[in-house]
Design an enzyme around this catalytic site. Structure first.
Site, short mmCIF file in Angstrom:
data_model
loop_
_atom_site.label_atom_id
_atom_site.label_comp_id
_atom_site.label_asym_id
_atom_site.label_seq_id
_atom_site.Cartn_x
_atom_site.Cartn_y
_atom_site.Cartn_z
N HIS A 177 1.92 4.27 -3.03
CA HIS A 177 1.92 5.74 -2.90
C HIS A 177 3.26 6.32 -3.34
O HIS A 177 3.33 7.24 -4.15
CB HIS A 177 1.68 6.14 -1.44
CG HIS A 177 0.27 6.00 -0.97
ND1 HIS A 177 -0.82 6.46 -1.68
CD2 HIS A 177 -0.23 5.49 0.19
CE1 HIS A 177 -1.93 6.21 -0.99
NE2 HIS A 177 -1.59 5.63 0.14
N HIS A 225 0.83 -1.21 0.00
CA HIS A 225 0.00 0.00 0.00
C HIS A 225 0.86 1.25 0.00
O HIS A 225 0.69 2.16 -0.83
CB HIS A 225 -0.92 -0.02 1.23
CG HIS A 225 -1.80 1.17 1.35
ND1 HIS A 225 -3.16 1.12 1.14
CD2 HIS A 225 -1.54 2.47 1.68
CE1 HIS A 225 -3.69 2.31 1.32
NE2 HIS A 225 -2.72 3.15 1.66
N GLU A 226 1.81 1.32 0.93
CA GLU A 226 2.64 2.53 1.04
C GLU A 226 3.64 2.61 -0.11
O GLU A 226 3.95 3.71 -0.59
CB GLU A 226 3.37 2.54 2.39
CG GLU A 226 2.43 2.58 3.59
CD GLU A 226 1.46 3.75 3.54
OE1 GLU A 226 1.82 4.82 3.02
OE2 GLU A 226 0.31 3.58 4.02
#
Length: 223
Positions: free
Chosen positions: A30, A26-27
């Protein structure tokens, strides 16, 4: 439930493994999308990485284990480095939740392959049960993270998308809302009557999304 924990003690090792994988991807999504779109802030902080240690937030992980909801360390993004700050900001923010949705889809696809070709046949019951638990948690936790992060409460991704979408003249109102965001978050997560009315119905979408993801997979595999 396992005492103070949202998850059962028997599944806790699998939960931790899934959380590490899910939060990290997820990170990374980003950070990587920001880097590719022209902002190297996250790159300079070492966040364009699949090393879980640079992404995991201790309190956010504990919250997910206790309450079923959590977060990782926010990825630093300087929208001033984007050619189109608001559009690229939305893309970078949405990349995180979308990565969780993609992981849920890939997991369902692999699990369907296991079912179709009987790859679990002949395994011991303990081994097959462990694989089933892992697949189930990969789907449910990633869909939970996908939906939870889209809630428009800071510091969640949904709020950042709202910031980039709304007209600039509403900025002051959003700043005032941020002052109450922590209180709202705690009320929704920990006060059972409020949670039942607001959050639980929303998160039941997990099963609808899982069903929607499974249908094309079963069609592709002829199941």
């Amino acid at each position: 439930m396992g005492g103070l924990l949202f998850y059962d003690w028997n599944t806790l090792p699998f939960v931790i493994l899934v959380l590490v994988l899910s939060f990290t991807i997820h990170e990374w999504a980003h950070a990587y999308s920001a880097y590719k779109l022209g902002d190297d802030t996250a790159y300079k902080f070492g966040r364009v990485s699949l090393n879980p240690m640079v992404h995991l937030d201790l309190f956010g992980t504990i919250m997910l284990l206790i309450a079923g909801f959590g977060w990782a360390k926010p990825v630093p993004v300087n929208r001033g480095n984007f050619k189109r700050p608001r559009l690229f900001g939305i893309i970078v923010t949405a990349a995180g939740p979308i990565s969780n949705l993609v992981m849920a889809f890939i997991t369902l696809f692999i699990f369907a392959l296991f079912q179709k070709y009987g790859w679990l046949d002949g395994m011991s019951k303990g081994s097959s049960d462990a694989i089933n638990i892992f697949f189930q948690l990969m789907v449910t936790i990633n869909l939970r993270l996908f939906l939870f992060n889209l809630i428009p409460i800071p510091p969640l991704d949904g709020y950042r998308i709202i910031q980039d979408v709304v007209n600039l003249r509403y900025t002051d109102k959003l700043v005032k809302f941020e002052q109450w965001s922590s209180v709202i978050f705690l009320l929704v997560v920990f006060i059972s009557p409020i949670r039942r009315v607001t959050l639980d119905p929303y998160l039941r979408l997990i099963y609808d999304i899982a069903d929607a993801l499974a249908k094309p997979i079963f069609w592709i595999l002829g199941m």
